[in-house]
Design a protein around this motif. Structure first.
Motif, PDB file in Angstrom:
ATOM      1  N   THR A 192      34.483  36.584  43.951  1.00 12.70           N
ATOM      2  CA  THR A 192      34.133  37.535  45.005  1.00 12.70           C
ATOM      3  C   THR A 192      34.636  38.936  44.644  1.00 12.70           C
ATOM      4  O   THR A 192      35.826  39.125  44.395  1.00 12.70           O
ATOM      5  N   PRO A 193      33.738  39.925  44.599  1.00 12.36           N
ATOM      6  CA  PRO A 193      34.175  41.292  44.261  1.00 12.36           C
ATOM      7  C   PRO A 193      35.207  41.812  45.261  1.00 12.36           C
ATOM      8  O   PRO A 193      35.071  41.630  46.477  1.00 12.36           O
ATOM      9  N   VAL A 195      33.894  26.467  47.993  1.00 12.40           N
ATOM     10  CA  VAL A 195      34.201  27.854  48.378  1.00 12.40           C
ATOM     11  C   VAL A 195      35.497  28.313  47.716  1.00 12.40           C
ATOM     12  O   VAL A 195      35.585  29.431  47.183  1.00 12.40           O
ATOM     13  N   ILE A 245      42.970  35.042  43.449  1.00 16.24           N
ATOM     14  CA  ILE A 245      42.562  35.966  44.495  1.00 16.24           C
ATOM     15  C   ILE A 245      43.810  36.674  45.007  1.00 16.24           C
ATOM     16  O   ILE A 245      44.894  36.095  45.051  1.00 16.24           O
ATOM     17  N   SER A 253      35.719  31.312  44.928  1.00 19.86           N
ATOM     18  CA  SER A 253      36.213  32.505  45.621  1.00 19.86           C
ATOM     19  C   SER A 253      36.751  33.593  44.683  1.00 19.86           C
ATOM     20  O   SER A 253      36.629  34.784  45.002  1.00 19.86           O
ATOM     21  N   LEU A 284      38.058  40.688  45.853  1.00 17.22           N
ATOM     22  CA  LEU A 284      39.017  39.651  46.223  1.00 17.22           C
ATOM     23  C   LEU A 284      39.599  38.965  44.997  1.00 17.22           C
ATOM     24  O   LEU A 284      40.802  38.735  44.911  1.00 17.22           O
ATOM     25  N   GLY A 285      38.731  38.652  44.037  1.00 19.49           N
ATOM     26  CA  GLY A 285      39.185  37.972  42.827  1.00 19.49           C
ATOM     27  C   GLY A 285      39.936  38.898  41.892  1.00 19.49           C
ATOM     28  O   GLY A 285      39.725  40.117  41.876  1.00 19.49           O
TER      29      GLY A 285
END
Length: 449
Positions: A143-144, A136, A157, A140, A146-147
């Motif tokens: 992740t749209p 995870v 992130i 991670s 967040l990254g």
């Protein structure tokens, strides 16, 4: 811990802090002609942080290897000196104050790990949980929302106003997973299939774990443009697989898989191929003059190493500002310019001693899980040093990893202090005498008095 050992460790720790402060003063004298105004503050801060770490170590891991903490203190402190040097050179982003704050946070995590984790073998029960957490964390950044993509790599992130590199913490979780998994499956994975020349190949049905890890590593390389984490992940698994099974064939299969996968990825994806083209011909004006993703940073680092020669230009007397991100990815070349090849060899020797103490802990461990975990953590540290040194010297493609404990950056520094705490905890367990021996030693000391 015997009194003599405690005194020796405290003496070595004080010596490490003294060396760092001497280097700090040298930088100020070379740049401004005077002792730095904040030297006392930095010295007391570093000394206080490491004294707190020593006291926690003496209380909660009294039989741990006495060399590990002083060696890490020395490397961490020298990194602080170089970042201060770059701050004086007005390189944007370099901040010695931020680095010593993150060092303090790292030592807090070091002490929390030692206090909370009284028996590292409890981690074996969290094998698959650690594997899930590691995966995870690793994916991670994709992740749209967040990254974040920084310098072409999507490995960050954003949390509030801060950026975190989760792969640094993922490596710890994945090493714990690898250790627990391989302890349970090592007998099956050690079985030999067909023999090719002088090598016993594994059975085809047992190739699943290495193929899955290979696929994840290549996915990280292609989707996150992160060659460093990809190499670190796959190399760590292959070496731990070799430690568990003693089968050389796993190493050969691992090398072939990664080289073949990287080659195919380079042919299919332009951003992977460009990285290898820049490595093969960094002096090419096409790459050197490219504003992003080219060879300018690499060539400037090589020029700095060349200027340093054997003995270096002297602390505070080089031009490390000419190397982009010298406080992060390229701090090794900044050290090479001002301390020369001699200083770099001394630095690598300190790293080698840290790794050697970790491997010694692996050998002395009394259970298979501890042996694999200590060996895996030690290799991860050594492998990261090789990858960054190989990258900045042109031996392998540049990866973007940072030099452990030296480069400015919170994620790597915090993760590596947790790594050291795990090694210290296992060292304490491996070196601790049986209860009867401790009782006999206490009675002997009473009679001697």
């Amino acid at each position: 811990m015997p009194a003599k050992r405690r005194a020796a460790q405290l003496f070595m720790l004080a010596g490490a802090v003294a060396i760092v402060m001497g280097a700090y003063a040298n930088v100020g004298l070379a740049v401004d002609g005077a002792i730095p105004a904040g030297m006392l503050t930095y010295g007391l801060s570093l000394g206080g942080i490491m004294l707190a770490a020593y006291l926690v170590l003496a209380k909660f891991a009294p039989w741990a290897d006495p060399l590990i903490l002083p060696l890490v203190t020395l490397v961490n402190g020298l990194g602080l000196v170089m970042i201060y040097r770059l701050e004086l050179a007005k390189q944007e982003g370099a901040s010695a104050t931020n680095q010593i704050i993150m060092t303090g946070v790292g030592v807090v995590l070091f002490t929390v790990t030692l206090i909370v984790l009284r028996d590292h073998r409890a981690l074996q029960r969290l094998t698959y949980t650690a594997g899930l957490v590691g995966l995870v964390l690793l994916i991670s950044p994709l992740t749209p929302g967040l990254g974040k993509t920084i310098n072409g790599a999507r490995i960050w992130i954003g949390v509030g106003g801060f950026s975190i590199q989760p792969a640094e913490f993922a490596k710890l979780a994945l090493v714990i997973f690898f250790a627990g998994y391989l302890v349970a499956k090592r007998d099956v994975l050690a079985l030999a299939g067909r023999r090719l020349l002088f090598i016993d190949l594994p059975r085809a049905r047992d190739l699943g774990p290495i193929l899955i890890t290979w696929a994840v590593a290549i996915g990280v390389l292609v989707m996150q443009r992160d060659l460093g984490s990809s190499l670190l992940l796959f190399g760590g698994f292959v070496v731990m697989l070799y430690i568990a099974t003693q089968r050389t064939s796993w190493v050969l299969i691992g090398v072939l898989l990664f080289v073949g996968g990287a080659y195919i990825a380079g042919q299919l994806f332009s951003h992977v191929g460009d990285r290898f083209d820049v490595w093969l011909d960094p002096a090419n004006p096409v790459y050197y003059e490219r504003p992003f993703g080219g060879s300018y940073q690499l060539m400037q680092g090589l020029f700095g190493l060349s200027a340093g020669g054997i003995l270096g230009t002297g602390l505070g007397q080089g031009h490390p500002k000419e190397i982009p991100l010298a406080f992060s990815d390229f701090i090794f070349t900044a050290v090479g310019e001002e301390l020369g090849l001699t200083g770099l060899m001394a630095l690598l020797l300190i790293y080698a001693l840290i790794v050697e103490r970790g491997l010694r802990t692996s050998i002395a461990a009394r259970d298979p899980f501890s042996k694999l975990l200590a060996g895996g953590l030690s290799f991860i540290l050594a492998w990261q040093i090789f990858i960054i040194v190989g990258g900045v010297t042109g031996l392998i493609p540049l990866t973007g990893l940072v030099t452990p404990f030296m480069s400015q950056g919170g994620s790597a520094l915090l993760a590596n202090w947790i790594l050291i705490a795990l090694l210290v905890r296992m060292s304490d367990a491996a070196r601790r005498p049986p209860p009867q021996a401790i009782q006999d030693e206490g009675l002997t000391q009473v009679f001697q008095r």
